[in-house]
Write a protein that holds these residues in place. Structure first.
Motif, PDB file in Angstrom:
ATOM      1  N   ARG A 128     -13.514   4.173   8.661  1.00  8.91           N
ATOM      2  CA  ARG A 128     -12.113   4.444   8.968  1.00  8.91           C
ATOM      3  C   ARG A 128     -12.012   5.871   9.500  1.00  8.91           C
ATOM      4  N   ALA A 168     -12.104  -3.092  -0.329  1.00  7.12           N
ATOM      5  CA  ALA A 168     -13.152  -2.402   0.389  1.00  7.12           C
ATOM      6  C   ALA A 168     -13.421  -1.100  -0.349  1.00  7.12           C
ATOM      7  N   GLU A 228       0.816  -1.218   0.000  1.00  8.80           N
ATOM      8  CA  GLU A 228       0.000   0.000   0.000  1.00  8.80           C
ATOM      9  C   GLU A 228       0.848   1.265   0.000  1.00  8.80           C
ATOM     10  N   TYR A 256      -9.207  -5.888  -2.872  1.00  5.23           N
ATOM     11  CA  TYR A 256      -8.246  -6.859  -2.352  1.00  5.23           C
ATOM     12  C   TYR A 256      -8.999  -8.085  -1.871  1.00  5.23           C
ATOM     13  N   ARG A 290      -6.457   4.005   6.831  1.00  5.31           N
ATOM     14  CA  ARG A 290      -6.451   2.651   6.249  1.00  5.31           C
ATOM     15  C   ARG A 290      -5.521   1.701   6.993  1.00  5.31           C
TER      16      ARG A 290
HETATM   17  N1  GLY Z   1      -6.425  -1.087   4.738  1.00  7.20           N
HETATM   18  C1  GLY Z   1      -7.415  -1.396   3.825  1.00  7.20           C
HETATM   19  C2  GLY Z   1      -8.596  -0.530   3.852  1.00  7.20           C
HETATM   20  O1  GLY Z   1      -8.672   0.427   4.606  1.00  7.20           O
HETATM   21  O2  GLY Z   1      -9.514  -0.791   3.116  1.00  7.20           O
END
Ligand code: GLY
Length: 374
Positions: free
Chosen positions: A313, A270, A56, A257, A338
Motif C-alpha cells: 500500500r 490483511a 473503517e 477481514y 488502505r
Molecule cells: N483496505 C484494506 C487494507 O488495506 O487492508
C-alpha cells in the motif's frame, strides 16, 4: 525523443492510474499510461476490494472520511458504467459489512467506535450476538456483538482492472506494460524518460505509481519522502468440494477481514507491515491471518488455501492521499494507503478535471501533495 506527445502521461497502471486514464480520455485528452509491471504488479490486484468507509472509520481522520464517503457514493455509478462499457459483470456484494467483537475488550472498543460513528451521522446498526449469528450462522459461538454498516460493500479489484483495461483501449488511451520510468521532468515541457532511453513529452505527467511514486527521480524530495510502502499479505481460500462457502456476509474483526466472492472464494486479509519493498509471503503472516479467520469463522479451517499474495500500500504520514499539482506540469495521485480501490472514482474524476480544465475540484482541495514540508 519518439516524436509523439500526449496531453497526459500517467505513470502507474494500478486502479488509480487506469481510472484517471479512463476519465481523462472521456474528456477528450490523449493519454499514455506507463506500467512497469508485465503483467502489472499493482497492489490493486492483491486487494480485497472493500468499499468500507463506514466500517473503517478511524478516530481523527474526518477529512479523509468525507473523501471516502464521497467516493463510495460514486462507486455504484462507476461500477455500472464500467460493467456496461467493459462488457464485464462486476458482480458485487451489497449486504453490508459486519464488524464483529469476539471478546469483552473488543466489544468495548467496538462500542466506542459505534458511538463515534453515530456522532458522525453514519449509517450503522448495533447487533446483539444473536442478531449477528442470525445474519451469519457460521460465526463463532463466542461472538459478542457487531456493527452492521449496511451501505458498505466490495468489488473484485481484478475484474475492475480487467474492465478498466478494456474501456481504456476503446476510449483511445495507450497502455504500455514493462515501461520503467527513470526520470520525470516538470516545467514548461514536461516529459518522462524510460529505461530504454526513450523520452516522451506530455502536457502533464501524473504520478500514480502507488508505493513506488516516491522512488521516481525528478519528483520533489518533500513529496517523494512522504510516500512509503506498507506491506499487506492476503489469502484466497476456496471451499473444499462439495462444501458450500461457509459465509455469505462480509465480516471483519480488529485482526482480519473476510470477503466472500460470488464464485465461492473467500479473501482473508490483511497484514499491515512496515517492511520496505519486501513482498515475501511469510509463515508468520499466513499463520496470523488464518488464526484470526478461524477464530471468527471456524469453518474457514476446512477451506483450501489457494493463494498467498503480498501487496504494497502507498502509506503517507497522515494516511491521506496526495492529490494535485506539485510543480508546473507534474501532478501526484498517490498515497491512497488502505483506500486505493475505494478512492478510485473520486480521484479519477478530480484529477481528470484538473488535467482537462486546470482546476482541482473542491473535494480534493484538502489533499495537496505540498502539505509535507522539508
Ligand atoms: N483496505 C484494506 C487494507 O488495506 O487492508
Amino acid at each position: 525523443m519518439d516524436g509523439v506527445r500526449y496531453d497526459s502521461i500517467i505513470v502507474g497502471g494500478g486502479i488509480i492510474g487506469l481510472s484517471i486514464g479512463w476519465r481523462a480520455s472521456q474528456l477528450g485528452l490523449s493519454v499514455l499510461i506507463l506500467e512497469k509491471g508485465d503483467p502489472p504488479d499493482a497492489a490493486s490486484a492483491a486487494a480485497a476490494g472493500m468499499l468500507a468507509p463506514v466500517t473503517e472509520t478511524t478516530f481523527g481522520e474526518d477529512a479523509l472520511l468525507q473523501l471516502n464517503l464521497e467516493s463510495a457514493r460514486r462507486w455504484k455509478g462507476f461500477a455500472e458504467e464500467l460493467s456496461f462499457a467493459g462488457g464485464i459483470n462486476l458482480a458485487d456484494h451489497r449486504r453490508g459489512i459486519l464488524h464483529i467483537a469476539l471478546d469483552r475488550d473488543q466489544s468495548e472498543s467496538l462500542s466506542r467506535l459505534f458511538e463515534y460513528q453515530q456522532e458522525l451521522g453514519l449509517q450503522v446498526q448495533w447487533l446483539s450476538s444473536m442478531a449477528c449469528r442470525r445474519l451469519e450462522p457460521a460465526l463463532h459461538p463466542s461472538t459478542r456483538a457487531g456493527i452492521l454498516a449496511q451501505g458498505d460493500w466490495a468489488v473484485d479489484p481484478r475484474s475492475v482492472l480487467d474492465a478498466l483495461r478494456t474501456v481504456l483501449r476503446s476510449a483511445g488511451a495507450t497502455l504500455r506494460h514493462g515501461a520503467v520510468v527513470t526520470k520525470v521532468k516538470s516545467g514548461p515541457s514536461p516529459s518522462v524518460r524510460l529505461d530504454t532511453g526513450e523520452t516522451i513529452e506530455a502536457g502533464t505527467v501524473v504520478i500514480a505509481a502507488g508505493p513506488w511514486s516516491g522512488q521516481i527521480p525528478g519528483i520533489p524530495s518533500r513529496v517523494s519522502r512522504a510516500v512509503r510502502p506498507v506491506k499487506g499479505q492476503i489469502l484466497r481460500l476456496r471451499p473444499a468440494a462439495p462444501m458450500p462457502p461457509p459465509i455469505t456476509q462480509i465480516l471483519r474483526t480488529e485482526e482480519v477481514y473476510l470477503v466472500p466472492r460470488p464464485g465461492g472464494e473467500i479473501v482473508a486479509g490483511a497484514t499491515v507491515e512496515e517492511k520496505g519493498f519486501d513482498t515475501a509471503a511469510t509463515a508468520g503472516g499466513v499463520f496470523e491471518l488464518l488464526r484470526a479467520a478461524g477464530e471468527l469463522v471456524p469453518g474457514i479451517r476446512e477451506m483450501e488455501l489457494v493463494e498467498v499474495k503480498a501487496g504494497l500500500r502507498p502509506g503517507t504520514p497522515d494516511n491521506a492521499p496526495l492529490l494535485g499539482t506539485v510543480e508546473p506540469g507534474l501532478v501526484m495521485a498517490t498515497g491512497h494507503f488502505r483506500n486505493g480501490v475505494l478512492l478510485a472514482p473520486v480521484t479519477a474524476d478530480g484529477i481528470a478535471e484538473l488535467l482537462a480544465k486546470g482546476d482541482l475540484p473542491a473535494e480534493l482541495a484538502g489533499f495537496d501533495p505540498r502539505r509535507f514540508q522539508e
